[in-house]
Design an enzyme around this catalytic site. Structure first.
Site, PDB file in Angstrom:
ATOM      1  N   HIS A 168      -4.672  -7.739   0.401  1.00  0.00           N
ATOM      2  CA  HIS A 168      -4.186  -6.643   0.082  1.00  0.00           C
ATOM      3  C   HIS A 168      -2.978  -6.072   1.478  1.00  0.00           C
ATOM      4  O   HIS A 168      -1.840  -6.141   1.738  1.00  0.00           O
ATOM      5  CB  HIS A 168      -4.550  -5.509   0.124  1.00  0.00           C
ATOM      6  CG  HIS A 168      -4.799  -4.797   0.310  1.00  0.00           C
ATOM      7  ND1 HIS A 168      -3.773  -3.888  -0.549  1.00  0.00           N
ATOM      8  CD2 HIS A 168      -4.210  -3.072   0.998  1.00  0.00           C
ATOM      9  CE1 HIS A 168      -3.199  -2.985  -0.412  1.00  0.00           C
ATOM     10  NE2 HIS A 168      -3.862  -2.080   0.797  1.00  0.00           N
ATOM     11  N   TYR A 193      -3.734  10.929   0.989  1.00  0.00           N
ATOM     12  CA  TYR A 193      -4.110  11.031  -0.353  1.00  0.00           C
ATOM     13  C   TYR A 193      -4.497  12.065  -1.860  1.00  0.00           C
ATOM     14  O   TYR A 193      -3.695  12.095  -3.068  1.00  0.00           O
ATOM     15  CB  TYR A 193      -5.366  10.596  -0.482  1.00  0.00           C
ATOM     16  CG  TYR A 193      -5.495   8.429  -0.453  1.00  0.00           C
ATOM     17  CD1 TYR A 193      -5.666   8.001  -1.401  1.00  0.00           C
ATOM     18  CD2 TYR A 193      -5.461   7.918   1.155  1.00  0.00           C
ATOM     19  CE1 TYR A 193      -5.791   6.414  -1.212  1.00  0.00           C
ATOM     20  CE2 TYR A 193      -5.512   6.895   1.343  1.00  0.00           C
ATOM     21  CZ  TYR A 193      -5.376   6.338   0.665  1.00  0.00           C
ATOM     22  OH  TYR A 193      -5.576   4.369   0.794  1.00  0.00           O
ATOM     23  N   ASP A 199       1.096  -1.324   0.151  1.00  0.00           N
ATOM     24  CA  ASP A 199       0.213  -0.347   0.116  1.00  0.00           C
ATOM     25  C   ASP A 199       1.010   1.447  -0.103  1.00  0.00           C
ATOM     26  O   ASP A 199       1.838   1.443  -0.967  1.00  0.00           O
ATOM     27  CB  ASP A 199      -0.927  -0.062   1.449  1.00  0.00           C
ATOM     28  CG  ASP A 199      -2.744   0.297   0.755  1.00  0.00           C
ATOM     29  OD1 ASP A 199      -2.853   0.269   0.592  1.00  0.00           O
ATOM     30  OD2 ASP A 199      -2.382   2.138   1.153  1.00  0.00           O
TER      31      ASP A 199
END
Length: 455
Positions: free
Chosen positions: A431, A374, A226
């Protein structure tokens, strides 16, 4: 005439090759100040202080009061997790959180590993530092920095750490014994958030590099998935001479090359370097890539543009925060879990572990600052930053977990990481690899080190 054409073609190819050949660039190692106000004129305090996770009855009472005021919305019939977190199952999670979950006990578990803080570029940086309980005679441990992502935390690594630091007592050989450092990304958990705009993965990578130097490591290994994968990639781009090896379980390598081969791979996969397993994991591309990315990336569009708006709601409601975070631990572990009313959450994780991760966001009030990461990294658009166009020239290992959001074939990884020396198709997992499949990830990290040391 034909000789002239041939010579011209050869010369043109030579010029093209010279101009376009790989150049081992590095990112400039700059500096920054991310604390409030202007940078002090004095030297930064480089001391490292022990830190302890704490809680109080007041903190728990406030949480319970807020949970008790949750307003329930019935789910649509047979909706499972297709509309997001199923509210019937959410009631079960909330009941457990309110009546059975013991945060004080989980705080004790968090404190089983040594925690520390140190000030870097104006921010209090939190990390755990776990040394091997015992070492074979004449051996020194390998320093390994492990970096989490969103919506995870340093707690993701709690089950993999003993497999790396104390392998012999966990059924593994002591060929590779690690000293593990797990920091919290600034703005996540116990690491202070930036007070200024622009704090991105490159700034984080530089801070974590300074952390490793401060701990006395001139050379070290790094691992991440990630955001951790991007941060570790940036570290390798900033200071390749200090990074002995880079191991990833996710890679952001979409490019014109990969997009083109993706479109042609079903028919010409063998000629494009795809294996049968790649084809299984990528096709039909409409469902396994395009529809999947559209279905699972709504949160990203919000957090890349207006993170503070939804963040205000999540920071005020523990139930909303839990639903928002835990939905990712369902579909990102296995997209097929959306067909289940409970999202398959307890097939892979315990509610204690999941809620401990949620509590690290709730008790520190860091959901807003974590989401801002982000916007700082992706809010300017795709392929707009220099590091996105650069390759990585340190020895690299990659774990391809089959239920990752998008499969990354070895051909794609090697395009970005030319010194890829280990690529593994993992037997299972998604993930949150270290959290879900610690044994598999630990074994692949050790495999990568073995290959690296044989070179």
């Amino acid at each position: 005439m034909w000789l002239e054409i041939l010579l011209t073609s050869v010369l043109g190819f030579a010029i093209y090759w010279f101009i376009s050949r790989d150049k081992e660039e590095t990112l400039p190692l700059e500096d920054g100040w991310w604390g409030p106000g202007t940078r002090p004129t004095g030297r930064e305090d480089e001391s490292i202080h022990p830190f302890k996770v704490e809680t109080s009855d007041e903190e728990i009472h406030d949480l319970h009061q807020r949970i008790d005021k949750f307003r329930f919305t019935p789910p649509l019939e047979d909706s499972c997790f297709h509309y997001g977190f199923n509210s019937n199952y959410l009631k079960k999670v909330i009941s457990y959180w309110r009546n059975e979950f013991n945060w004080k006990k989980q705080v004790e578990i968090l404190n089983r590993y040594p925690h520390f803080k140190t000030k870097i570029e104006g921010l209090d940086i939190h990390f755990i530092h776990v040394k091997p309980p015992q070492l074979p005679a004449g051996r020194t441990p390998k320093p390994l920095l492990m970096v989490h992502g969103w919506p995870g935390s340093f707690y993701e690594f709690y089950k993999i750490i003993p497999l790396l630091t104390d392998p012999k007592n966990h059924g593994l050989s002591d060929e590779h014994v690690f000293e593990v450092i797990c920091p919290s990304i600034p703005g996540y958990g116990f690491s202070e958030a930036s007070s200024k705009k622009g704090f991105n993965s490159v700034a984080t990578a530089r801070i974590f590099y300074k952390l490793m130097l401060r701990l006395g490591f001139q050379e070290f290994y790094i691992q991440g998935g990630d955001w951790g994968a991007l941060i570790c990639t940036n570290m390798a781009q900033l200071v390749p001479s200090h990074v002995k090896g880079l191991h990833l379980n996710m890679a952001l390598v979409l490019s014109n090359f990969s997009t083109l081969t993706l479109l042609l791979g079903r028919r010409f996969g063998r000629f494009l370097g795809y294996t049968e397993r790649d084809v299984e994991l990528l096709y039909p591309v409409k469902e396994k890539v395009f529809y999947s990315l559209m279905r699972e990336s709504g949160y990203m569009h919000i957090q890349c543009t207006k993170p503070d708006t939804v963040g205000s709601a999540l920071n005020d409601s523990p139930v909303g925060l839990a639903a928002y975070i835990l939905e990712k631990f369902s579909t990102w572990t296995n997209t097929e879990f959306r067909y289940l009313e409970d999202g398959g959450l307890e097939r892979k994780f315990s509610l204690d572990d999941l809620l401990t991760n949620v509590m690290l966001y709730w008790t520190t009030a860091t959901i807003v600052s974590s989401q801002r990461f982000y916007k700082e990294n992706l809010g300017q658009g795709w392929m707009t930053q220099k590091h996105e166009r650069m390759k990585v020239y340190v020895p690299t290992g990659f774990s391809a977990f089959p239920s990752e959001l998008m499969h990354t074939p070895e051909k794609w990884v090697r395009f970005k990481y030319p010194k890829l020396i280990s690529y593994s198709y993992m037997a299972r997992g998604g993930h949150f690899a270290a959290f879900e499949e610690p044994e598999l990830l630990a074994q692949d990290i050790r495999k990568f080190l073995s290959v690296l040391e044989q070179q």
